[in-house]
Every structure is written in structure tokens, then in C-alpha cells.
Design a protein around this motif. Structure first.
Motif, PDB file in Angstrom:
ATOM      1  N   HIS A 258      91.191  50.990  50.154  1.00 40.35           N
ATOM      2  CA  HIS A 258      89.892  51.429  49.631  1.00 40.35           C
ATOM      3  C   HIS A 258      90.027  52.868  49.148  1.00 40.35           C
ATOM      4  O   HIS A 258      90.647  53.704  49.809  1.00 40.35           O
ATOM      5  CB  HIS A 258      88.835  51.320  50.731  1.00 40.35           C
ATOM      6  CG  HIS A 258      87.517  51.923  50.335  1.00 40.35           C
ATOM      7  ND1 HIS A 258      86.953  51.701  49.096  1.00 40.35           N
ATOM      8  CD2 HIS A 258      86.672  52.757  51.002  1.00 40.35           C
ATOM      9  CE1 HIS A 258      85.805  52.362  49.026  1.00 40.35           C
ATOM     10  NE2 HIS A 258      85.621  53.010  50.161  1.00 40.35           N
TER      11      HIS A 258
ATOM     12  N   ARG B 218      89.704  68.391  48.187  1.00 41.24           N
ATOM     13  CA  ARG B 218      89.125  67.722  49.355  1.00 41.24           C
ATOM     14  C   ARG B 218      89.065  66.207  49.201  1.00 41.24           C
ATOM     15  O   ARG B 218      88.886  65.501  50.174  1.00 41.24           O
ATOM     16  CB  ARG B 218      87.703  68.239  49.673  1.00 41.24           C
ATOM     17  CG  ARG B 218      87.563  69.725  49.831  1.00 41.24           C
ATOM     18  CD  ARG B 218      88.574  70.330  50.765  1.00 41.24           C
ATOM     19  NE  ARG B 218      88.369  69.990  52.170  1.00 41.24           N
ATOM     20  CZ  ARG B 218      89.305  70.086  53.102  1.00 41.24           C
ATOM     21  NH1 ARG B 218      90.522  70.485  52.781  1.00 41.24           N
ATOM     22  NH2 ARG B 218      89.030  69.769  54.345  1.00 41.24           N
TER      23      ARG B 218
ATOM     24  N   ALA C 281      88.405  55.947  48.851  1.00 49.07           N
ATOM     25  CA  ALA C 281      87.279  56.799  49.227  1.00 49.07           C
ATOM     26  C   ALA C 281      87.650  58.265  49.136  1.00 49.07           C
ATOM     27  O   ALA C 281      86.827  59.104  48.766  1.00 49.07           O
ATOM     28  CB  ALA C 281      86.818  56.478  50.641  1.00 49.07           C
TER      29      ALA C 281
ATOM     30  N   GLY D  73      84.185  50.843  55.598  1.00 47.40           N
ATOM     31  CA  GLY D  73      82.950  51.203  54.907  1.00 47.40           C
ATOM     32  C   GLY D  73      81.749  51.188  55.818  1.00 47.40           C
ATOM     33  O   GLY D  73      81.878  51.105  57.046  1.00 47.40           O
TER      34      GLY D  73
ATOM     35  N   ARG E 293      92.812  62.067  50.658  1.00 50.15           N
ATOM     36  CA  ARG E 293      93.341  62.549  51.951  1.00 50.15           C
ATOM     37  C   ARG E 293      93.314  61.445  53.008  1.00 50.15           C
ATOM     38  O   ARG E 293      94.140  61.441  53.924  1.00 50.15           O
ATOM     39  CB  ARG E 293      92.548  63.773  52.416  1.00 50.15           C
ATOM     40  CG  ARG E 293      92.867  65.027  51.586  1.00 50.15           C
ATOM     41  CD  ARG E 293      92.246  66.255  52.209  1.00 50.15           C
ATOM     42  NE  ARG E 293      90.804  66.145  52.230  1.00 50.15           N
ATOM     43  CZ  ARG E 293      90.027  66.460  53.255  1.00 50.15           C
ATOM     44  NH1 ARG E 293      90.529  66.917  54.381  1.00 50.15           N
ATOM     45  NH2 ARG E 293      88.718  66.334  53.169  1.00 50.15           N
TER      46      ARG E 293
ATOM     47  N   VAL F 107      83.110  59.878  59.255  1.00 51.58           N
ATOM     48  CA  VAL F 107      83.660  58.718  58.535  1.00 51.58           C
ATOM     49  C   VAL F 107      85.144  58.953  58.262  1.00 51.58           C
ATOM     50  O   VAL F 107      85.964  58.037  58.362  1.00 51.58           O
ATOM     51  CB  VAL F 107      82.879  58.467  57.221  1.00 51.58           C
ATOM     52  CG1 VAL F 107      83.511  57.321  56.438  1.00 51.58           C
ATOM     53  CG2 VAL F 107      81.421  58.146  57.513  1.00 51.58           C
TER      54      VAL F 107
ATOM     55  N   TRP G 235      87.519  72.409  44.451  1.00 53.81           N
ATOM     56  CA  TRP G 235      87.110  71.891  45.767  1.00 53.81           C
ATOM     57  C   TRP G 235      87.189  70.368  45.779  1.00 53.81           C
ATOM     58  O   TRP G 235      87.735  69.751  46.693  1.00 53.81           O
ATOM     59  CB  TRP G 235      85.674  72.345  46.114  1.00 53.81           C
ATOM     60  CG  TRP G 235      85.308  72.052  47.567  1.00 53.81           C
ATOM     61  CD1 TRP G 235      85.408  72.904  48.621  1.00 53.81           C
ATOM     62  CD2 TRP G 235      84.835  70.794  48.111  1.00 53.81           C
ATOM     63  NE1 TRP G 235      85.016  72.272  49.792  1.00 53.81           N
ATOM     64  CE2 TRP G 235      84.666  70.976  49.507  1.00 53.81           C
ATOM     65  CE3 TRP G 235      84.544  69.549  47.561  1.00 53.81           C
ATOM     66  CZ2 TRP G 235      84.198  69.970  50.352  1.00 53.81           C
ATOM     67  CZ3 TRP G 235      84.095  68.539  48.417  1.00 53.81           C
ATOM     68  CH2 TRP G 235      83.929  68.758  49.794  1.00 53.81           C
TER      69      TRP G 235
HETATM   70  C1  COA Z   1      82.947  64.290  52.436  1.00 50.71           C
HETATM   71  C2  COA Z   1      84.311  64.948  52.570  1.00 50.71           C
HETATM   72  C3  COA Z   1      85.046  64.953  51.230  1.00 50.71           C
HETATM   73  C4  COA Z   1      84.081  66.375  53.013  1.00 50.71           C
HETATM   74  O1  COA Z   1      85.316  66.999  53.217  1.00 50.71           O
HETATM   75  P1  COA Z   1      85.545  67.900  54.505  1.00 50.71           P
HETATM   76  O2  COA Z   1      86.853  68.509  54.363  1.00 50.71           O
HETATM   77  O3  COA Z   1      85.288  67.018  55.689  1.00 50.71           O
HETATM   78  O4  COA Z   1      84.458  68.984  54.322  1.00 50.71           O
HETATM   79  P2  COA Z   1      83.191  69.336  55.239  1.00 50.71           P
HETATM   80  O5  COA Z   1      82.136  68.280  55.138  1.00 50.71           O
HETATM   81  O6  COA Z   1      83.689  69.689  56.589  1.00 50.71           O
HETATM   82  O7  COA Z   1      82.674  70.586  54.488  1.00 50.71           O
HETATM   83  C5  COA Z   1      83.456  71.739  54.355  1.00 50.71           C
HETATM   84  C6  COA Z   1      82.645  72.749  53.571  1.00 50.71           C
HETATM   85  O8  COA Z   1      82.615  72.339  52.192  1.00 50.71           O
HETATM   86  C7  COA Z   1      81.283  72.369  51.732  1.00 50.71           C
HETATM   87  N1  COA Z   1      81.113  71.336  50.706  1.00 50.71           N
HETATM   88  C8  COA Z   1      80.746  70.050  50.879  1.00 50.71           C
HETATM   89  N2  COA Z   1      80.706  69.434  49.682  1.00 50.71           N
HETATM   90  C9  COA Z   1      81.074  70.344  48.760  1.00 50.71           C
HETATM   91  C10 COA Z   1      81.253  70.309  47.368  1.00 50.71           C
HETATM   92  N3  COA Z   1      81.043  69.169  46.657  1.00 50.71           N
HETATM   93  N4  COA Z   1      81.662  71.420  46.728  1.00 50.71           N
HETATM   94  C11 COA Z   1      81.897  72.541  47.399  1.00 50.71           C
HETATM   95  N5  COA Z   1      81.745  72.650  48.723  1.00 50.71           N
HETATM   96  C12 COA Z   1      81.351  71.558  49.402  1.00 50.71           C
HETATM   97  C13 COA Z   1      80.437  72.102  52.934  1.00 50.71           C
HETATM   98  O9  COA Z   1      79.124  72.606  52.740  1.00 50.71           O
HETATM   99  C14 COA Z   1      81.190  72.872  54.001  1.00 50.71           C
HETATM  100  O10 COA Z   1      80.842  74.227  53.889  1.00 50.71           O
HETATM  101  P3  COA Z   1      80.624  75.118  55.213  1.00 50.71           P
HETATM  102  O11 COA Z   1      81.958  75.088  55.917  1.00 50.71           O
HETATM  103  O12 COA Z   1      80.255  76.441  54.639  1.00 50.71           O
HETATM  104  O13 COA Z   1      79.551  74.431  55.959  1.00 50.71           O
HETATM  105  C15 COA Z   1      85.177  64.214  53.626  1.00 50.71           C
HETATM  106  O14 COA Z   1      84.643  64.420  54.887  1.00 50.71           O
HETATM  107  C16 COA Z   1      85.261  62.735  53.394  1.00 50.71           C
HETATM  108  O15 COA Z   1      85.779  62.275  52.376  1.00 50.71           O
HETATM  109  N6  COA Z   1      84.804  61.939  54.348  1.00 50.71           N
HETATM  110  C17 COA Z   1      84.900  60.501  54.251  1.00 50.71           C
HETATM  111  C18 COA Z   1      83.851  59.986  53.352  1.00 50.71           C
HETATM  112  C19 COA Z   1      84.077  58.574  53.006  1.00 50.71           C
HETATM  113  O16 COA Z   1      85.158  58.067  53.073  1.00 50.71           O
HETATM  114  N7  COA Z   1      83.023  57.913  52.605  1.00 50.71           N
HETATM  115  C20 COA Z   1      83.086  56.600  52.095  1.00 50.71           C
HETATM  116  C21 COA Z   1      82.834  55.603  53.111  1.00 50.71           C
HETATM  117  S1  COA Z   1      83.114  54.034  52.419  1.00 50.71           S
END
Ligand code: COA
Length: 331
Positions: free
Chosen positions: A255, A39, A257, A316, A260, A223, A35
Motif C-alpha cells: 500500500h 516525510r 501511504a 488502512g 518511509r 498509524v 517537507w
Molecule cells: C502524517 C505523517 C506524514 C507525518 O509525519 P511525521 O514525521 O509523523 O510528522 P508529525 O506528525 O510528527 O509532525 C512533525 C511536524 O511537522 C508538522 N507538519 C505536519 N504536516 C506538515 C506539512 N504538510 N508541512 C509542513 N509541516 C507539517 C507538524 O505540525 C509537526 O510540527 P511540530 O513538531 O511543530 O508540531 C506520518 O505520520 C505518516 O505518514 N503517518 C502514516 C499515515 C498513513 O499511513 N495514513 C494512511 C493510512 S491508510
């Protein structure tokens, strides 16, 4: 003082020894290597040890940069520390770094614009040099962001890591330095990355601790959407200001983060991923340290060469963003 361009004369990093892999996280959380890699692109990250503080890490990276530049700490005219995880709220961590370095009486400032901190700091340094105010400036991006994580919150704790990267700029009349820049902030989106308690809006309390409000809360998907838009847009704006196009750019240092997000920026800019310096697999998101760590990686691997044109682009907490077009000095 005529020399108004900034030349990179030294760089250094500090990475804590402890490596935390996705497989380690699998043992303590409901998550999986598969995962996390799919992701985010992260495979492992560094975690600060009991002896590490933000100031000690910044100091070690800075000493390496001073050694590389052949400079003494007292040769510095200004120290800029970009960090969202200072040793203390008061005093500023920059003064501690100045003291630990032995940079007696050198002005020092801490700059906090989330993961965009290094880009804001570097741009500030170039402008001080362009104004003729200072000749030699140390800029450090440093974080122990993992001490602000809730290790039960799998949606944030798998993403971040600790580290420090330092650069020293020196005034020169050679053709190099800052060619174009854009900085931005949209505080209406501040709630998307926040540590709710511990500041003046919500002072520390037993209730706050019980609810885990001392930890980073992040709305990942919001974000993600913001970042995917802003990286391409600010890159284009900075290039336009520089009078350059993407074809003139040798390396993009984004950056780190989420892989993807970098892929989305590459699609938006119609560039292959091979033009980007990428370290996220090894270090995760080290916030303000991510761009200097990636920049050093590009330099030390021999990919970034004299005269190269670089595009540094970040986003950020804030939410903030920034892009700088830089030219490395001739050999
Ligand atoms: C946080 C991030 C990786 C999550 O990825 P995503 O594809 O958006 O995933 P979602 O938050 O929609 O979650 C999808 C599913 O994975 C689950 N999930 C979240 N974290 C998980 C993990 N570490 N392991 C397994 N499953 C996880 C969630 O609970 C969700 O489950 P659900 O569908 O049953 O509710 C992504 O949104 C991201 O990188 N965002 C930007 C963050 C960022 O750049 N921050 C820095 C700012 S400087």
C-alpha cells in the motif's frame, strides 16, 4: 466446474487529469515540497475533476480492464468495488458501476475496509473462484478521497490523491492464483483514522460542519507505528501459509501511504527497496486504489512477468491489514 485457480485476464486504470504538485500546495498552505518529499516521498497527486464521481472513475477503469481481457460486461459473474469514498452512503456504489458498465443483472457488492479494501476484495474474488461459485470476477479499488479532506489540515491533505484500478480474474486450471493470504482487523484502533460525522453515530449537523467533523481525521504518528509493524508481520504470515519464503517473491506491491513506511517494511523484511513497486511519488495515497494502480504500473512497465510471484500487502482504516501471495499465470 474444475478450474479453481484465478488468472489475471485484464486490468485497467483511471487517473483524473488534474495534477496537484507539492509546489501548488506550497502556495495555499504552510508547507513545502521539501517537507512533503522528506516525510512522505510524495511529489504530486491526481485530483478528481467536477465531472468525476467514484462510480464514473471505477467504470472507466473497468472498461479498460474488460477491453484488455476481450470480455463483455455481461461476461462478468461478480463485481466487487473496494472504496471508502462511494458516490452516496445509499445506494452502494457497486450497483451504479454495474449499471454504468451495462453488466445487466450481474451481482455487485461494495466492500469498505479502508486502504486495505482492494486486498480484501481480491481475496474474496479468489475464494469465490476456488469454491467454484463464479468464473469471472471484476475487482476495483477506487477513491475520491480528496473530497473528504480538510484542505486547511496540512497533516492530512498533502498525503492523499484520487484514482481507480481494476482487475479481472478468471477461473483456470493453470498453475497460478492465490497461494497464501492473511486478513486482519483491530477496531480498538478505529479512532486513529476516522470521519467523525456523517454516519449514524454522528449524523450531519450544522455543528458538525462548523467543527469540520465531516473531514478525515488521522493520527499520523500512531498509524505510522502500526503500519511499520503490520506490513512485515502479515507478509511473513501469508508467505508461511503459502509455504514460500521472501526469496520466492519477485515483487512486493505495498500500500502506498508513505515512502518511509515502505522503507521500514523493507528493513523489517531485510529486502532492498528495488524489490518493491513504488508509485507514491506520482499518486500519493489513493487508499483502496493504491495497490491496483501500483500493480498495473508493474505490469505495464514490463517489470512483472508471467509466472512471477507477487506479495500484495496493505493496511488502512479500521484499522485493517492484509497480505496476499499470488502467482501470475504462465505466458
Ligand atoms: C502524517 C505523517 C506524514 C507525518 O509525519 P511525521 O514525521 O509523523 O510528522 P508529525 O506528525 O510528527 O509532525 C512533525 C511536524 O511537522 C508538522 N507538519 C505536519 N504536516 C506538515 C506539512 N504538510 N508541512 C509542513 N509541516 C507539517 C507538524 O505540525 C509537526 O510540527 P511540530 O513538531 O511543530 O508540531 C506520518 O505520520 C505518516 O505518514 N503517518 C502514516 C499515515 C498513513 O499511513 N495514513 C494512511 C493510512 S491508510
Amino acid at each position: 466446474m474444475n478450474a479453481r485457480n484465478g488468472r489475471v485476464v485484464g486490468w485497467g486504470t483511471y487517473l483524473p487529469e488534474k495534477v496537484l504538485t507539492n509546489f501548488d500546495l506550497e502556495k495555499q498552505l504552510d508547507t513545502s515540497d521539501e517537507w512533503i518529499v522528506q516525510r512522505s516521498g510524495i511529489r504530486e497527486r491526481r485530483i478528481a475533476g467536477p465531472g468525476d464521481t467514484t462510480s464514473s472513475m471505477a467504470t472507466q477503469a473497468s472498461r479498460a480492464a474488460l477491453d484488455k481481457a476481450g470480455l463483455a460486461p455481461t461476461d462478468l459473474d461478480l463485481i466487487i468495488i473496494a472504496s471508502s469514498s462511494p458516490d452516496h452512503l445509499i445506494p452502494p456504489v457497486s450497483s451504479q458501476v454495474q449499471y454504468l458498465l451495462g453488466a445487466v443483472d450481474v451481482p455487485a457488492v461494495t466492500l469498505s475496509t479502508g486502504c486495505t479494501g482492494f486486498v480484501y476484495g481480491l481475496s474474496t474474488a479468489y475464494h469465490f473462484i476456488a469454491a467454484g461459485a463464479y468464473r469471472t470476477i471484476l475487482v476495483v479499488g477506487v477513491e475520491i478521497i480528496t473530497r473528504h479532506l480538510n484542505w486547511q489540515d496540512r497533516s492530512t491533505c498533502v498525503l492523499f490523491g484520487d484514482g481507480a484500478g481494476a482487475f479481472i480474474l478468471q477461473a483456470t486450471d493453470e498453475p497460478c492464483g492465490l497461494r497464501g493470504f492473511v486478513l486482519g482487523s483491530d477496531g480498538s484502533l478505529s479512532h486513529h483514522i476516522i470521519i467523525p460525522a456523517g454516519g449514524t453515530a454522528e449524523p450531519p449537523s450544522l455543528e458538525a460542519l462548523a467543527e469540520g467533523r465531516q473531514y478525515i481525521y488521522m493520527n499520523g504518528p500512531e498509524v505510522f507505528k502500526f503500519a511499520s509493524r503490520v506490513l512485515g508481520r502479515s507478509s511473513r504470515q501469508a508467505l508461511e501459509q503459502a509455504g514460500l519464503t521472501l526469496e520466492d517473491v519477485d515483487w512486493i506491491i505495498p500500500h502506498q501511504a508513505n515512502l518511509r513506511i515502505i522503507q521500514a517494511a523493507a528493513r523489517d523484511l531485510e529486502l532492498p527497496l528495488s524489490r518493491f513497486i513504488i508509485t507514491i511519488d506520482r499518486y500519493g495515497n489513493t487508499s483502496a486504489a493504491s495497490i491496483p494502480l501500483a500493480w498495473v504500473d508493474g505490469l505495464e512497465s514490463g517489470r512483472i512477468k508471467p509466472d512471477d510471484t507477487l506479495l500484495l500487502v496493505s493496511f488502512g482504516a479500521g484499522l485493517t491489514w492484509g497480505a496476499l501471495v499470488l502467482q501470475m499465470a504462465p505466458a
